[in-house]
Design a protein around this motif. Structure first.
Motif, PDB file in Angstrom:
ATOM      1  N   LYS A  73       0.823  -1.137   0.030  1.00 18.86           N
ATOM      2  CA  LYS A  73       0.001   0.005  -0.033  1.00 18.86           C
ATOM      3  C   LYS A  73       0.722   1.295   0.045  1.00 18.86           C
ATOM      4  O   LYS A  73       0.626   2.520  -0.557  1.00 18.86           O
ATOM      5  CB  LYS A  73      -0.875   0.025   1.189  1.00 18.86           C
ATOM      6  CG  LYS A  73      -1.846   0.946   1.345  1.00 18.86           C
ATOM      7  CD  LYS A  73      -3.027   0.858   2.128  1.00 18.86           C
ATOM      8  CE  LYS A  73      -4.118   0.227   1.521  1.00 18.86           C
ATOM      9  NZ  LYS A  73      -5.201   0.039   2.759  1.00 18.86           N
ATOM     10  N   ARG A  74       2.179   1.125   0.578  1.00 17.20           N
ATOM     11  CA  ARG A  74       2.984   2.329   0.739  1.00 17.20           C
ATOM     12  C   ARG A  74       3.571   2.706  -0.392  1.00 17.20           C
ATOM     13  O   ARG A  74       4.045   3.958  -0.831  1.00 17.20           O
ATOM     14  CB  ARG A  74       4.101   1.780   1.857  1.00 17.20           C
ATOM     15  CG  ARG A  74       4.447   3.028   2.501  1.00 17.20           C
ATOM     16  CD  ARG A  74       5.589   2.462   3.607  1.00 17.20           C
ATOM     17  NE  ARG A  74       6.607   1.266   3.029  1.00 17.20           N
ATOM     18  CZ  ARG A  74       7.169   0.478   3.684  1.00 17.20           C
ATOM     19  NH1 ARG A  74       6.659   0.317   4.894  1.00 17.20           N
ATOM     20  NH2 ARG A  74       7.937  -0.052   2.967  1.00 17.20           N
ATOM     21  N   GLU A  75       3.616   1.660  -1.576  1.00 18.54           N
ATOM     22  CA  GLU A  75       4.181   2.220  -2.738  1.00 18.54           C
ATOM     23  C   GLU A  75       2.947   2.521  -3.636  1.00 18.54           C
ATOM     24  O   GLU A  75       2.138   1.780  -4.073  1.00 18.54           O
ATOM     25  CB  GLU A  75       4.762   0.944  -3.377  1.00 18.54           C
ATOM     26  CG  GLU A  75       5.840   0.335  -2.573  1.00 18.54           C
ATOM     27  CD  GLU A  75       7.036   1.360  -2.353  1.00 18.54           C
ATOM     28  OE1 GLU A  75       7.626   1.650  -3.359  1.00 18.54           O
ATOM     29  OE2 GLU A  75       7.410   1.360  -1.263  1.00 18.54           O
ATOM     30  N   ASP A  76       2.973   3.913  -3.950  1.00 21.64           N
ATOM     31  CA  ASP A  76       1.803   4.347  -5.168  1.00 21.64           C
ATOM     32  C   ASP A  76       1.628   3.752  -6.289  1.00 21.64           C
ATOM     33  O   ASP A  76       0.443   3.835  -6.642  1.00 21.64           O
ATOM     34  CB  ASP A  76       2.082   5.891  -5.281  1.00 21.64           C
ATOM     35  CG  ASP A  76       2.426   6.877  -4.320  1.00 21.64           C
ATOM     36  OD1 ASP A  76       1.737   6.344  -3.228  1.00 21.64           O
ATOM     37  OD2 ASP A  76       2.836   7.791  -4.226  1.00 21.64           O
ATOM     38  N   ASP A  77       2.770   3.044  -6.791  1.00 20.40           N
ATOM     39  CA  ASP A  77       2.506   2.369  -8.039  1.00 20.40           C
ATOM     40  C   ASP A  77       2.664   0.891  -7.943  1.00 20.40           C
ATOM     41  O   ASP A  77       2.884   0.233  -8.975  1.00 20.40           O
ATOM     42  CB  ASP A  77       3.721   2.817  -8.884  1.00 20.40           C
ATOM     43  CG  ASP A  77       5.117   2.467  -8.452  1.00 20.40           C
ATOM     44  OD1 ASP A  77       5.123   2.132  -7.161  1.00 20.40           O
ATOM     45  OD2 ASP A  77       6.206   2.834  -8.955  1.00 20.40           O
ATOM     46  N   GLY A  78       2.712   0.435  -6.592  1.00 16.45           N
ATOM     47  CA  GLY A  78       2.511  -0.986  -6.645  1.00 16.45           C
ATOM     48  C   GLY A  78       1.613  -1.698  -6.866  1.00 16.45           C
ATOM     49  O   GLY A  78       0.203  -1.344  -6.599  1.00 16.45           O
ATOM     50  N   VAL A  79       1.594  -2.952  -7.465  1.00 17.20           N
ATOM     51  CA  VAL A  79       0.275  -3.627  -8.003  1.00 17.20           C
ATOM     52  C   VAL A  79       0.346  -5.198  -7.481  1.00 17.20           C
ATOM     53  O   VAL A  79      -0.601  -5.598  -7.057  1.00 17.20           O
ATOM     54  CB  VAL A  79      -0.043  -3.738  -9.395  1.00 17.20           C
ATOM     55  CG1 VAL A  79      -0.513  -2.468 -10.155  1.00 17.20           C
ATOM     56  CG2 VAL A  79       1.379  -4.358 -10.175  1.00 17.20           C
ATOM     57  N   ALA A  80       1.506  -5.541  -7.024  1.00 11.08           N
ATOM     58  CA  ALA A  80       1.555  -6.895  -6.124  1.00 11.08           C
ATOM     59  C   ALA A  80       3.021  -6.973  -5.401  1.00 11.08           C
ATOM     60  O   ALA A  80       3.875  -6.197  -5.876  1.00 11.08           O
ATOM     61  CB  ALA A  80       1.628  -8.157  -7.117  1.00 11.08           C
ATOM     62  N   ILE A  81       3.030  -7.957  -4.558  1.00  9.50           N
ATOM     63  CA  ILE A  81       4.227  -7.934  -3.791  1.00  9.50           C
ATOM     64  C   ILE A  81       4.293  -9.437  -3.458  1.00  9.50           C
ATOM     65  O   ILE A  81       3.233 -10.178  -2.844  1.00  9.50           O
ATOM     66  CB  ILE A  81       4.222  -7.090  -2.758  1.00  9.50           C
ATOM     67  CG1 ILE A  81       5.415  -7.024  -1.810  1.00  9.50           C
ATOM     68  CG2 ILE A  81       3.301  -7.683  -1.510  1.00  9.50           C
ATOM     69  CD1 ILE A  81       5.919  -6.050  -0.756  1.00  9.50           C
ATOM     70  N   ALA A  82       5.807 -10.025  -3.677  1.00  7.93           N
ATOM     71  CA  ALA A  82       5.935 -11.414  -3.065  1.00  7.93           C
ATOM     72  C   ALA A  82       6.633 -11.369  -1.897  1.00  7.93           C
ATOM     73  O   ALA A  82       7.310 -10.584  -1.341  1.00  7.93           O
ATOM     74  CB  ALA A  82       6.635 -12.125  -4.068  1.00  7.93           C
ATOM     75  N   ALA A  83       6.080 -12.558  -0.974  1.00  7.91           N
ATOM     76  CA  ALA A  83       6.892 -12.546   0.333  1.00  7.91           C
ATOM     77  C   ALA A  83       8.394 -12.280   0.410  1.00  7.91           C
ATOM     78  O   ALA A  83       8.763 -11.668   1.366  1.00  7.91           O
ATOM     79  CB  ALA A  83       6.342 -14.033   1.134  1.00  7.91           C
ATOM     80  N   PRO A  84       8.858 -13.004  -0.444  1.00 10.89           N
ATOM     81  CA  PRO A  84      10.410 -12.775  -0.603  1.00 10.89           C
ATOM     82  C   PRO A  84      10.967 -11.234  -0.700  1.00 10.89           C
ATOM     83  O   PRO A  84      11.903 -10.945   0.033  1.00 10.89           O
ATOM     84  CB  PRO A  84      11.065 -13.578  -1.808  1.00 10.89           C
ATOM     85  CG  PRO A  84      10.010 -14.555  -1.882  1.00 10.89           C
ATOM     86  CD  PRO A  84       8.695 -14.051  -1.479  1.00 10.89           C
ATOM     87  N   GLN A  85       9.962 -10.323  -1.177  1.00 16.12           N
ATOM     88  CA  GLN A  85      10.488  -9.037  -1.213  1.00 16.12           C
ATOM     89  C   GLN A  85      10.337  -8.453   0.195  1.00 16.12           C
ATOM     90  O   GLN A  85      10.997  -7.290   0.349  1.00 16.12           O
ATOM     91  CB  GLN A  85       9.323  -8.215  -2.100  1.00 16.12           C
ATOM     92  CG  GLN A  85       9.596  -8.691  -3.548  1.00 16.12           C
ATOM     93  CD  GLN A  85       8.612  -7.960  -4.514  1.00 16.12           C
ATOM     94  OE1 GLN A  85       7.563  -8.258  -4.729  1.00 16.12           O
ATOM     95  NE2 GLN A  85       9.028  -6.987  -5.248  1.00 16.12           N
ATOM     96  N   ILE A  86       9.543  -8.988   0.877  1.00 17.04           N
ATOM     97  CA  ILE A  86      10.071  -8.393   2.581  1.00 17.04           C
ATOM     98  C   ILE A  86      10.744  -9.461   3.327  1.00 17.04           C
ATOM     99  O   ILE A  86      10.659  -9.287   4.386  1.00 17.04           O
ATOM    100  CB  ILE A  86       8.480  -8.076   3.177  1.00 17.04           C
ATOM    101  CG1 ILE A  86       7.732  -9.238   3.415  1.00 17.04           C
ATOM    102  CG2 ILE A  86       7.725  -7.267   2.282  1.00 17.04           C
ATOM    103  CD1 ILE A  86       6.621  -9.474   4.424  1.00 17.04           C
ATOM    104  N   GLY A  87      11.608 -10.002   2.611  1.00 15.52           N
ATOM    105  CA  GLY A  87      12.682 -11.068   3.408  1.00 15.52           C
ATOM    106  C   GLY A  87      11.887 -12.086   3.754  1.00 15.52           C
ATOM    107  O   GLY A  87      12.913 -12.842   4.514  1.00 15.52           O
ATOM    108  N   GLU A  88      10.834 -12.811   3.446  1.00 12.57           N
ATOM    109  CA  GLU A  88      10.305 -13.812   3.881  1.00 12.57           C
ATOM    110  C   GLU A  88      10.209 -14.845   2.656  1.00 12.57           C
ATOM    111  O   GLU A  88       9.502 -14.832   1.797  1.00 12.57           O
ATOM    112  CB  GLU A  88       8.783 -13.761   4.388  1.00 12.57           C
ATOM    113  CG  GLU A  88       8.639 -12.911   5.652  1.00 12.57           C
ATOM    114  CD  GLU A  88       9.177 -13.361   6.994  1.00 12.57           C
ATOM    115  OE1 GLU A  88       9.531 -14.519   6.989  1.00 12.57           O
ATOM    116  OE2 GLU A  88       9.245 -12.448   7.805  1.00 12.57           O
ATOM    117  N   SER A  89      11.016 -15.911   2.713  1.00 13.49           N
ATOM    118  CA  SER A  89      11.170 -17.031   1.937  1.00 13.49           C
ATOM    119  C   SER A  89      10.068 -18.222   1.838  1.00 13.49           C
ATOM    120  O   SER A  89      10.174 -19.174   2.176  1.00 13.49           O
ATOM    121  CB  SER A  89      12.693 -17.634   1.825  1.00 13.49           C
ATOM    122  OG  SER A  89      12.760 -18.255   0.564  1.00 13.49           O
TER     123      SER A  89
END
Ligand code: ZN
Length: 181
Positions: A42-58
Protein backbone atom coordinates in the motif's frame (compact mmCIF):
# COMPACT_ATOMS: atom_id res chain seq x y z
CA UNK A 1 8.68 -1.70 12.89
CA UNK A 2 8.67 -0.64 9.29
CA UNK A 3 8.66 -3.46 6.75
CA UNK A 4 11.35 -2.87 4.16
CA UNK A 5 11.06 -4.00 0.56
CA UNK A 6 14.43 -5.57 -0.22
CA UNK A 7 16.30 -4.62 -3.36
CA UNK A 8 17.52 -6.78 -6.20
CA UNK A 9 20.84 -7.76 -4.62
CA UNK A 10 19.21 -9.38 -1.55
CA UNK A 11 20.00 -13.14 -1.54
CA UNK A 12 16.42 -13.95 -0.41
CA UNK A 13 15.17 -12.88 -3.86
CA UNK A 14 17.25 -15.66 -5.41
CA UNK A 15 16.00 -18.49 -3.19
CA UNK A 16 13.30 -20.97 -4.10
CA UNK A 17 10.66 -19.93 -1.58
CA UNK A 18 9.22 -22.63 0.71
CA UNK A 19 5.60 -23.75 0.61
CA UNK A 20 3.37 -22.73 3.51
CA UNK A 21 1.91 -25.60 5.56
CA UNK A 22 -1.85 -25.32 4.98
CA UNK A 23 -2.54 -25.78 8.70
CA UNK A 24 -0.36 -22.72 9.43
CA UNK A 25 -2.22 -20.28 7.17
CA UNK A 26 -4.61 -19.07 9.87
CA UNK A 27 -1.83 -18.94 12.47
CA UNK A 28 -0.30 -15.73 13.80
CA UNK A 29 3.00 -16.06 11.94
CA UNK A 30 1.50 -16.22 8.46
CA UNK A 31 -1.28 -13.73 9.22
CA UNK A 32 1.36 -11.24 10.44
CA UNK A 33 3.38 -11.73 7.25
CA UNK A 34 0.24 -11.09 5.17
CA UNK A 35 -0.42 -7.91 7.13
CA UNK A 36 3.15 -6.70 6.60
CA UNK A 37 2.98 -7.49 2.88
CA UNK A 38 -0.25 -5.51 2.47
CA UNK A 39 1.15 -2.52 4.37
CA UNK A 40 4.38 -2.52 2.33
CA UNK A 41 2.40 -2.78 -0.91
CA UNK A 42 0.00 0.00 0.00
CA UNK A 43 2.92 2.31 0.79
CA UNK A 44 4.12 2.16 -2.83
CA UNK A 45 1.92 4.44 -4.92
CA UNK A 46 2.67 2.45 -8.06
CA UNK A 47 2.60 -1.05 -6.48
CA UNK A 48 0.26 -3.67 -7.94
CA UNK A 49 1.56 -6.81 -6.22
CA UNK A 50 4.20 -8.06 -3.81
CA UNK A 51 5.78 -11.45 -3.11
CA UNK A 52 6.82 -12.56 0.40
CA UNK A 53 10.55 -12.74 -0.48
CA UNK A 54 10.38 -9.01 -1.23
CA UNK A 55 9.87 -8.38 2.48
CA UNK A 56 12.56 -10.92 3.36
CA UNK A 57 10.28 -13.96 3.93
CA UNK A 58 11.18 -16.95 1.79
CA UNK A 59 7.63 -18.32 1.56
CA UNK A 60 5.34 -19.07 -1.40
CA UNK A 61 2.93 -16.16 -0.95
CA UNK A 62 2.04 -13.12 -3.02
CA UNK A 63 -0.57 -10.40 -2.66
CA UNK A 64 -2.22 -8.54 -5.55
CA UNK A 65 -3.41 -5.03 -4.77
CA UNK A 66 -7.07 -4.13 -5.08
CA UNK A 67 -5.80 -1.30 -7.29
CA UNK A 68 -5.47 -3.82 -10.09
CA UNK A 69 -9.25 -4.20 -10.29
CA UNK A 70 -9.55 -0.45 -10.83
CA UNK A 71 -6.79 -0.52 -13.47
CA UNK A 72 -8.46 -3.38 -15.34
CA UNK A 73 -11.86 -1.71 -15.25
CA UNK A 74 -10.18 1.57 -16.17
CA UNK A 75 -12.26 3.30 -13.56
CA UNK A 76 -9.32 4.72 -11.64
CA UNK A 77 -11.26 7.94 -11.23
CA UNK A 78 -13.68 6.05 -9.05
CA UNK A 79 -13.19 6.32 -5.32
CA UNK A 80 -14.29 2.72 -4.77
CA UNK A 81 -11.60 0.48 -3.28
CA UNK A 82 -11.23 -3.25 -3.75
CA UNK A 83 -9.63 -5.71 -1.34
CA UNK A 84 -6.11 -7.04 -1.85
CA UNK A 85 -6.09 -10.70 -2.88
CA UNK A 86 -3.79 -13.25 -1.26
CA UNK A 87 -2.28 -16.22 -3.14
CA UNK A 88 -0.63 -18.88 -0.99
CA UNK A 89 1.32 -21.78 -2.56
CA UNK A 90 0.26 -20.55 -6.02
CA UNK A 91 0.73 -22.76 -9.04
CA UNK A 92 0.12 -21.72 -12.61
CA UNK A 93 -1.59 -24.81 -14.00
CA UNK A 94 -2.19 -23.53 -17.52
CA UNK A 95 -0.39 -21.06 -19.81
CA UNK A 96 -1.75 -19.84 -23.14
CA UNK A 97 0.58 -20.59 -26.03
CA UNK A 98 0.05 -17.06 -27.21
CA UNK A 99 2.60 -14.70 -25.68
CA UNK A 100 3.04 -10.99 -25.75
CA UNK A 101 5.89 -8.60 -24.94
CA UNK A 102 4.79 -6.46 -22.02
CA UNK A 103 6.43 -3.60 -20.13
CA UNK A 104 7.47 -4.57 -16.62
CA UNK A 105 9.01 -3.06 -13.51
CA UNK A 106 9.49 -4.29 -9.94
CA UNK A 107 9.35 -2.81 -6.44
CA UNK A 108 12.69 -4.55 -5.75
CA UNK A 109 14.38 -3.40 -8.96
CA UNK A 110 14.08 0.37 -8.91
CA UNK A 111 13.98 2.01 -11.41
CA UNK A 112 14.49 -0.41 -14.23
CA UNK A 113 11.85 -1.26 -16.82
CA UNK A 114 11.95 -3.70 -19.68
CA UNK A 115 9.97 -5.79 -22.09
CA UNK A 116 9.13 -9.34 -20.96
CA UNK A 117 7.44 -12.14 -22.91
CA UNK A 118 4.42 -13.35 -20.96
CA UNK A 119 1.57 -15.71 -21.78
CA UNK A 120 -1.56 -13.72 -22.48
CA UNK A 121 -3.70 -16.00 -20.35
CA UNK A 122 -2.99 -18.25 -17.39
CA UNK A 123 -4.91 -20.33 -14.88
CA UNK A 124 -3.68 -20.22 -11.31
CA UNK A 125 -4.44 -22.44 -8.33
CA UNK A 126 -3.72 -21.23 -4.80
CA UNK A 127 -4.96 -21.05 -1.21
CA UNK A 128 -6.55 -17.88 0.15
CA UNK A 129 -5.84 -16.33 3.56
CA UNK A 130 -8.47 -18.59 5.16
CA UNK A 131 -6.72 -21.68 3.81
CA UNK A 132 -9.35 -22.32 1.15
CA UNK A 133 -8.20 -23.63 -2.21
CA UNK A 134 -9.33 -21.78 -5.35
CA UNK A 135 -8.65 -21.69 -9.08
CA UNK A 136 -8.75 -18.56 -11.21
CA UNK A 137 -8.29 -17.74 -14.87
CA UNK A 138 -6.77 -14.42 -15.84
CA UNK A 139 -5.68 -12.49 -18.89
CA UNK A 140 -3.81 -9.29 -19.65
CA UNK A 141 -2.42 -7.35 -16.69
CA UNK A 142 -3.57 -9.91 -14.13
CA UNK A 143 -1.99 -12.82 -16.03
CA UNK A 144 1.24 -10.81 -16.31
CA UNK A 145 1.23 -10.15 -12.55
CA UNK A 146 0.72 -13.85 -11.74
CA UNK A 147 3.71 -14.81 -13.90
CA UNK A 148 5.92 -12.05 -12.44
CA UNK A 149 5.01 -13.05 -8.86
CA UNK A 150 5.45 -16.80 -9.35
CA UNK A 151 8.87 -16.00 -10.83
CA UNK A 152 9.70 -14.20 -7.56
CA UNK A 153 8.86 -17.38 -5.63
CA UNK A 154 11.29 -19.28 -7.86
CA UNK A 155 14.16 -16.82 -7.39
CA UNK A 156 13.69 -15.16 -10.78
CA UNK A 157 13.61 -11.41 -11.40
CA UNK A 158 12.13 -9.82 -14.52
CA UNK A 159 15.53 -8.38 -15.43
CA UNK A 160 16.73 -11.98 -16.00
CA UNK A 161 14.39 -12.21 -19.01
CA UNK A 162 13.70 -8.63 -20.06
CA UNK A 163 14.82 -6.89 -23.22
CA UNK A 164 15.40 -3.20 -23.80
CA UNK A 165 16.01 -2.52 -20.10
CA UNK A 166 15.91 1.15 -19.28
CA UNK A 167 16.56 3.08 -16.10
CA UNK A 168 13.69 5.49 -15.57
CA UNK A 169 13.81 7.17 -12.16
CA UNK A 170 10.59 8.90 -11.20
CA UNK A 171 10.09 12.43 -12.30
CA UNK A 172 8.87 14.89 -9.70
CA UNK A 173 5.34 14.50 -11.03
CA UNK A 174 4.18 10.92 -11.42
CA UNK A 175 2.29 9.52 -14.33
CA UNK A 176 -1.03 8.07 -13.29
CA UNK A 177 -0.72 4.80 -15.17
CA UNK A 178 2.60 3.64 -13.82
CA UNK A 179 2.51 0.28 -12.07
CA UNK A 180 5.04 -2.11 -10.59
CA UNK A 181 4.90 -5.56 -9.07
ZN1 ZN B 1 8.66 -7.82 -8.64
Amino acid sequence: MKTIIVNKDAPVLREIAKPVAIGDIKGKKIQDILKRMKIALKREDDGVAIAAPQIGESLRIFVVSGRVVSLINQNSEQKETFPDIVYINPEIIKYSKKKKGVEEGCLSVRWLYGLVERSEKVTIRAYDEQGKKFTKGASGLQAQIFQHEVDHLNGILFIDKAENIENLPPRPKKKKNEKRN
